[in-house]
Scaffold this motif. Structure first.
Motif, PDB file in Angstrom:
ATOM      1  N   ASP A 123       0.957  -1.506   0.264  1.00  0.00           N
ATOM      2  CA  ASP A 123       0.556   0.040   0.073  1.00  0.00           C
ATOM      3  C   ASP A 123       0.992   1.495   0.276  1.00  0.00           C
ATOM      4  OD1 ASP A 123      -2.880   1.061   0.148  1.00  0.00           O
ATOM      5  OD2 ASP A 123      -2.792   1.458   2.026  1.00  0.00           O
ATOM      6  N   SER A 124       2.351   1.217   0.099  1.00  0.00           N
ATOM      7  CA  SER A 124       2.525   2.400  -0.026  1.00  0.00           C
ATOM      8  C   SER A 124       3.586   2.887  -1.830  1.00  0.00           C
ATOM      9  CB  SER A 124       4.573   2.550   0.791  1.00  0.00           C
ATOM     10  OG  SER A 124       5.467   2.670   0.290  1.00  0.00           O
ATOM     11  N   ALA A 125       3.798   4.243  -1.554  1.00  0.00           N
ATOM     12  CA  ALA A 125       3.806   5.040  -2.628  1.00  0.00           C
ATOM     13  C   ALA A 125       5.420   4.266  -3.261  1.00  0.00           C
ATOM     14  CB  ALA A 125       4.284   6.091  -2.497  1.00  0.00           C
ATOM     15  N   ASN A 126       6.139   3.927  -2.931  1.00  0.00           N
ATOM     16  CA  ASN A 126       7.424   3.303  -2.378  1.00  0.00           C
ATOM     17  C   ASN A 126       7.064   1.485  -2.334  1.00  0.00           C
ATOM     18  OD1 ASN A 126      10.187   2.996  -2.604  1.00  0.00           O
ATOM     19  ND2 ASN A 126      10.416   3.638  -0.449  1.00  0.00           N
ATOM     20  N   LYS A 127       7.331   1.408  -3.676  1.00  0.00           N
ATOM     21  CA  LYS A 127       7.492  -0.199  -4.082  1.00  0.00           C
ATOM     22  C   LYS A 127       8.993  -0.801  -3.866  1.00  0.00           C
ATOM     23  CE  LYS A 127       3.433   0.729  -4.913  1.00  0.00           C
ATOM     24  NZ  LYS A 127       2.208  -0.032  -4.214  1.00  0.00           N
ATOM     25  N   GLU A 128       9.783  -0.160  -2.870  1.00  0.00           N
ATOM     26  CA  GLU A 128      11.339  -0.608  -2.789  1.00  0.00           C
ATOM     27  C   GLU A 128      11.243  -1.334  -1.326  1.00  0.00           C
ATOM     28  OE1 GLU A 128      14.679   1.721  -4.302  1.00  0.00           O
ATOM     29  OE2 GLU A 128      13.565   2.573  -6.380  1.00  0.00           O
ATOM     30  N   GLN A 129      12.069  -2.184  -1.612  1.00  0.00           N
ATOM     31  CA  GLN A 129      12.068  -2.631   0.162  1.00  0.00           C
ATOM     32  C   GLN A 129      12.889  -1.942   0.418  1.00  0.00           C
ATOM     33  OE1 GLN A 129      14.573  -6.265  -0.512  1.00  0.00           O
ATOM     34  NE2 GLN A 129      12.103  -7.485   0.652  1.00  0.00           N
ATOM     35  N   VAL A 130      12.624  -1.300   2.273  1.00  0.00           N
ATOM     36  CA  VAL A 130      12.794  -0.607   2.695  1.00  0.00           C
ATOM     37  C   VAL A 130      14.129  -1.071   3.561  1.00  0.00           C
ATOM     38  CG1 VAL A 130      13.153   2.127   4.158  1.00  0.00           C
ATOM     39  CG2 VAL A 130      11.401   1.753   2.172  1.00  0.00           C
ATOM     40  N   PRO A 131      15.696  -0.300   3.794  1.00  0.00           N
ATOM     41  CA  PRO A 131      16.673  -1.217   4.935  1.00  0.00           C
ATOM     42  C   PRO A 131      15.768  -0.330   6.601  1.00  0.00           C
ATOM     43  CG  PRO A 131      17.623   0.506   3.587  1.00  0.00           C
ATOM     44  CD  PRO A 131      16.232  -0.080   3.109  1.00  0.00           C
ATOM     45  N   VAL A 132      16.085  -0.846   6.937  1.00  0.00           N
ATOM     46  CA  VAL A 132      16.043  -0.391   8.421  1.00  0.00           C
ATOM     47  C   VAL A 132      17.016  -0.799   9.592  1.00  0.00           C
ATOM     48  CG1 VAL A 132      13.253   0.396   7.891  1.00  0.00           C
ATOM     49  CG2 VAL A 132      13.922  -1.997   9.269  1.00  0.00           C
ATOM     50  N   LYS A 133      16.929  -0.066  10.559  1.00  0.00           N
ATOM     51  CA  LYS A 133      17.672  -1.228  11.960  1.00  0.00           C
ATOM     52  C   LYS A 133      17.647  -1.331  12.853  1.00  0.00           C
ATOM     53  CE  LYS A 133      21.919   0.615   9.792  1.00  0.00           C
ATOM     54  NZ  LYS A 133      23.483  -0.665  10.289  1.00  0.00           N
ATOM     55  N   SER A 134      15.733  -1.151  12.987  1.00  0.00           N
ATOM     56  CA  SER A 134      15.970  -1.209  14.453  1.00  0.00           C
ATOM     57  C   SER A 134      13.715  -1.650  14.416  1.00  0.00           C
ATOM     58  CB  SER A 134      15.968  -1.349  15.743  1.00  0.00           C
ATOM     59  OG  SER A 134      14.775  -0.811  16.732  1.00  0.00           O
ATOM     60  N   LEU A 135      12.537  -2.611  14.943  1.00  0.00           N
ATOM     61  CA  LEU A 135      11.516  -2.336  14.832  1.00  0.00           C
ATOM     62  C   LEU A 135      10.665  -3.039  16.268  1.00  0.00           C
ATOM     63  CD1 LEU A 135       9.669  -5.696  13.780  1.00  0.00           C
ATOM     64  CD2 LEU A 135      11.199  -5.289  12.329  1.00  0.00           C
ATOM     65  N   MET A 136       9.667  -2.803  15.743  1.00  0.00           N
ATOM     66  CA  MET A 136       8.714  -2.669  17.087  1.00  0.00           C
ATOM     67  C   MET A 136       7.278  -3.189  17.045  1.00  0.00           C
ATOM     68  SD  MET A 136      10.458  -0.437  20.283  1.00  0.00           S
ATOM     69  CE  MET A 136      11.971  -0.862  20.898  1.00  0.00           C
ATOM     70  N   MET A 137       7.375  -4.389  16.801  1.00  0.00           N
ATOM     71  CA  MET A 137       5.413  -4.821  16.367  1.00  0.00           C
ATOM     72  C   MET A 137       5.059  -5.290  17.143  1.00  0.00           C
ATOM     73  SD  MET A 137       6.869  -6.135  12.868  1.00  0.00           S
ATOM     74  CE  MET A 137       5.209  -6.756  12.065  1.00  0.00           C
ATOM     75  N   ALA A 138       3.688  -4.788  17.557  1.00  0.00           N
ATOM     76  CA  ALA A 138       2.397  -5.545  18.979  1.00  0.00           C
ATOM     77  C   ALA A 138       1.610  -5.992  18.433  1.00  0.00           C
ATOM     78  CB  ALA A 138       2.710  -4.160  19.814  1.00  0.00           C
ATOM     79  N   PHE A 139       1.058  -6.837  18.414  1.00  0.00           N
ATOM     80  CA  PHE A 139      -0.522  -7.148  18.262  1.00  0.00           C
ATOM     81  C   PHE A 139      -1.299  -7.408  19.302  1.00  0.00           C
ATOM     82  CE2 PHE A 139       2.542  -8.123  15.133  1.00  0.00           C
ATOM     83  CZ  PHE A 139       2.284  -7.844  13.823  1.00  0.00           C
ATOM     84  N   TRP A 140      -2.562  -7.299  19.367  1.00  0.00           N
ATOM     85  CA  TRP A 140      -4.038  -7.746  20.284  1.00  0.00           C
ATOM     86  C   TRP A 140      -3.981  -9.270  19.940  1.00  0.00           C
ATOM     87  CZ3 TRP A 140      -3.683  -6.881  25.222  1.00  0.00           C
ATOM     88  CH2 TRP A 140      -5.238  -7.518  25.941  1.00  0.00           C
ATOM     89  N   ASP A 141      -3.843  -9.299  21.001  1.00  0.00           N
ATOM     90  CA  ASP A 141      -4.696 -10.853  20.474  1.00  0.00           C
ATOM     91  C   ASP A 141      -6.017 -11.496  21.883  1.00  0.00           C
ATOM     92  OD1 ASP A 141      -5.540 -13.728  20.928  1.00  0.00           O
ATOM     93  OD2 ASP A 141      -3.637 -14.657  21.577  1.00  0.00           O
ATOM     94  N   HIS A 142      -6.922 -10.695  20.785  1.00  0.00           N
ATOM     95  CA  HIS A 142      -8.341 -10.987  22.071  1.00  0.00           C
ATOM     96  C   HIS A 142      -8.959 -11.562  22.187  1.00  0.00           C
ATOM     97  CE1 HIS A 142      -9.897 -11.542  18.066  1.00  0.00           C
ATOM     98  NE2 HIS A 142     -11.191 -12.117  18.346  1.00  0.00           N
ATOM     99  N   ASN A 143      -7.990 -13.094  21.702  1.00  0.00           N
ATOM    100  CA  ASN A 143      -8.397 -14.322  22.504  1.00  0.00           C
ATOM    101  C   ASN A 143      -8.335 -14.479  23.512  1.00  0.00           C
ATOM    102  OD1 ASN A 143     -10.633 -15.258  20.368  1.00  0.00           O
ATOM    103  ND2 ASN A 143      -8.917 -15.657  19.054  1.00  0.00           N
ATOM    104  N   TYR A 144      -7.219 -13.638  24.510  1.00  0.00           N
ATOM    105  CA  TYR A 144      -6.554 -14.591  25.567  1.00  0.00           C
ATOM    106  C   TYR A 144      -6.063 -13.208  25.935  1.00  0.00           C
ATOM    107  CZ  TYR A 144      -5.244 -19.229  23.863  1.00  0.00           C
ATOM    108  OH  TYR A 144      -5.746 -20.289  22.836  1.00  0.00           O
TER     109      TYR A 144
END
Length: 111
Positions: free
Chosen positions: A27-48
């Motif tokens: 969904d990004s205008a930039n269609k190339e892979q972007v290098p990054v040094k760090s990432l944080m992802m969080a997902f909410w599990d509504h079942n647990y």
């Protein structure tokens, strides 16, 4: 219904430590892979009723950049929380803490 995909590629060394990370989005205008040094992802599990997290950084991520990354992540978490809940008072408390964090870590917030 519109769909978008986010892809993260992590290249690991022999000890499974991230050496290189790339991200891309359909969904990004930039269609190339972007290098990054760090990432944080969080997902909410509504079942647990708990959070699932992925926190990664490359072995060459500079400590000063990691400090800034945490500072900016805390700031944007406040933005997201305000947008999601409208809880202005607690977000102001978080902003105060962010200023304290920046001062203690020696982060120049004018950048």
């Amino acid at each position: 219904m519109k769909k978008a995909e986010i892809k993260v590629t992590v290249e690991l060394d022999e000890q499974n430590i991230p050496e290189r990370m790339l991200w891309e989005s359909t969904d990004s205008a930039n269609k190339e892979q972007v290098p990054v040094k760090s990432l944080m992802m969080a997902f909410w599990d509504h079942n647990y009723k708990n959070t699932l997290r992925i926190d990664l950084w490359t072995k060459d991520m500079p400590v000063d950049e990691m400090k800034r990354f945490f500072y900016e992540t805390l700031q944007t978490m406040g933005d997201s929380f305000l947008k999601a809940t409208g809880e202005e008072n607690i977000v102001e408390d978080l902003r105060d803490y962010c200023a304290h964090f920046a001062e203690k870590m020696g982060i120049d917030t004018r950048k």
